[in-house]
Design an enzyme around this catalytic site. Structure first.
Site, PDB file in Angstrom:
ATOM      1  N   HIS A 149       0.775  -1.096  -0.023  1.00  0.00           N
ATOM      2  CA  HIS A 149      -0.178  -0.102   0.009  1.00  0.00           C
ATOM      3  C   HIS A 149       1.060   1.182  -0.127  1.00  0.00           C
ATOM      4  O   HIS A 149       1.911   0.973   0.374  1.00  0.00           O
ATOM      5  CB  HIS A 149      -0.917  -0.135   1.061  1.00  0.00           C
ATOM      6  CG  HIS A 149      -0.139  -0.334   2.461  1.00  0.00           C
ATOM      7  ND1 HIS A 149       0.172  -1.309   3.085  1.00  0.00           N
ATOM      8  CD2 HIS A 149       0.471   0.721   3.245  1.00  0.00           C
ATOM      9  CE1 HIS A 149       0.899  -1.156   4.345  1.00  0.00           C
ATOM     10  NE2 HIS A 149       1.054   0.142   4.319  1.00  0.00           N
TER      11      HIS A 149
ATOM     12  N   HIS B 211       5.743   5.823  -1.554  1.00  0.00           N
ATOM     13  CA  HIS B 211       6.548   4.414  -1.493  1.00  0.00           C
ATOM     14  C   HIS B 211       5.521   3.219  -0.996  1.00  0.00           C
ATOM     15  O   HIS B 211       4.775   3.618  -0.074  1.00  0.00           O
ATOM     16  CB  HIS B 211       7.674   4.529  -0.630  1.00  0.00           C
ATOM     17  CG  HIS B 211       7.455   4.460   0.764  1.00  0.00           C
ATOM     18  ND1 HIS B 211       7.248   5.741   1.500  1.00  0.00           N
ATOM     19  CD2 HIS B 211       7.505   3.584   1.868  1.00  0.00           C
ATOM     20  CE1 HIS B 211       7.096   5.720   2.563  1.00  0.00           C
ATOM     21  NE2 HIS B 211       7.098   4.244   2.831  1.00  0.00           N
TER      22      HIS B 211
END
Length: 190
Positions: A45, A129
């Protein structure tokens, strides 16, 4: 009062996760890969804001404010792109596309949590990220980031802000992963 360990996130759709899984599989064969703790696919995620332990009494206000943040943010294009590292301790896949909107959504999620009474750390510059692996000791992650350098995932539309609960593994079981569960999700835009 009980509490939950929560974070706000944008989750990649299945086709994007499939592509990333294909790019990550060869990394498991690189020298030293056995020493990394690889993030299970269920844990992939883009974290927008880490809230930590949130008391039940704060949840109604938090839900209202996160919903407002989602509605004020239009859907935007996103794709998994390249890779990077934080020191020698975390390997991640990056993002490309509507990064300005992704950063705005991160700021709004952070502010929503803070205004709901969640004690938040100072908001730092957001680096989009998706964590792929972690190391307990500093490790040379250069071969891994080099292998991801040319990765260009398919475009998808980020259309949802998710509030995710993470349950850390109970100690003593090697290789056990945190469990993630979407508590609530709100569509972006009106």
């Amino acid at each position: 009062m009980s509490s939950q360990r929560l974070f706000a996130a944008v989750l990649p759709p299945e086709p994007a996760a499939d592509e990333l899984a294909g790019a990550v599989a060869p990394l498991h064969r690189l020298p030293g890969a056995v020493n990394l703790r690889w993030t299970a696919r269920a844990g992939w995620h883009y974290t927008l804001a880490f809230l930590g332990e949130v008391g039940e009494e704060l949840l109604p206000e938090l839900y209202t404010r996160l919903e407002r943040a989602a509605h004020r943010t239009e859907p935007f294009p996103l794709r998994v792109h390249g890779g990077g590292r934080f020191d020698g301790r975390a390997l991640w896949a990056g993002a490309a596309g509507g990064l300005d909107t992704l950063r705005l959504l991160a700021e709004r999620a952070h502010a929503a949590a803070r205004r709901s009474g969640v004690p938040m750390e100072e908001h730092r510059r957001y680096t989009p990220h998706l964590t792929l692996a972690r190391s307990r000791v500093p490790t040379d992650l250069t071969p891994y980031t080099a292998a991801l350098e040319g990765f260009e995932g398919r475009h998808w539309e980020a259309g949802e802000l998710s509030l995710v609960r993470s349950e850390l593994p109970v100690g003593g079981v090697p290789g056990q992963q945190p469990r993630y569960e979407v508590v609530r999700a709100w569509p972006l835009g009106r």
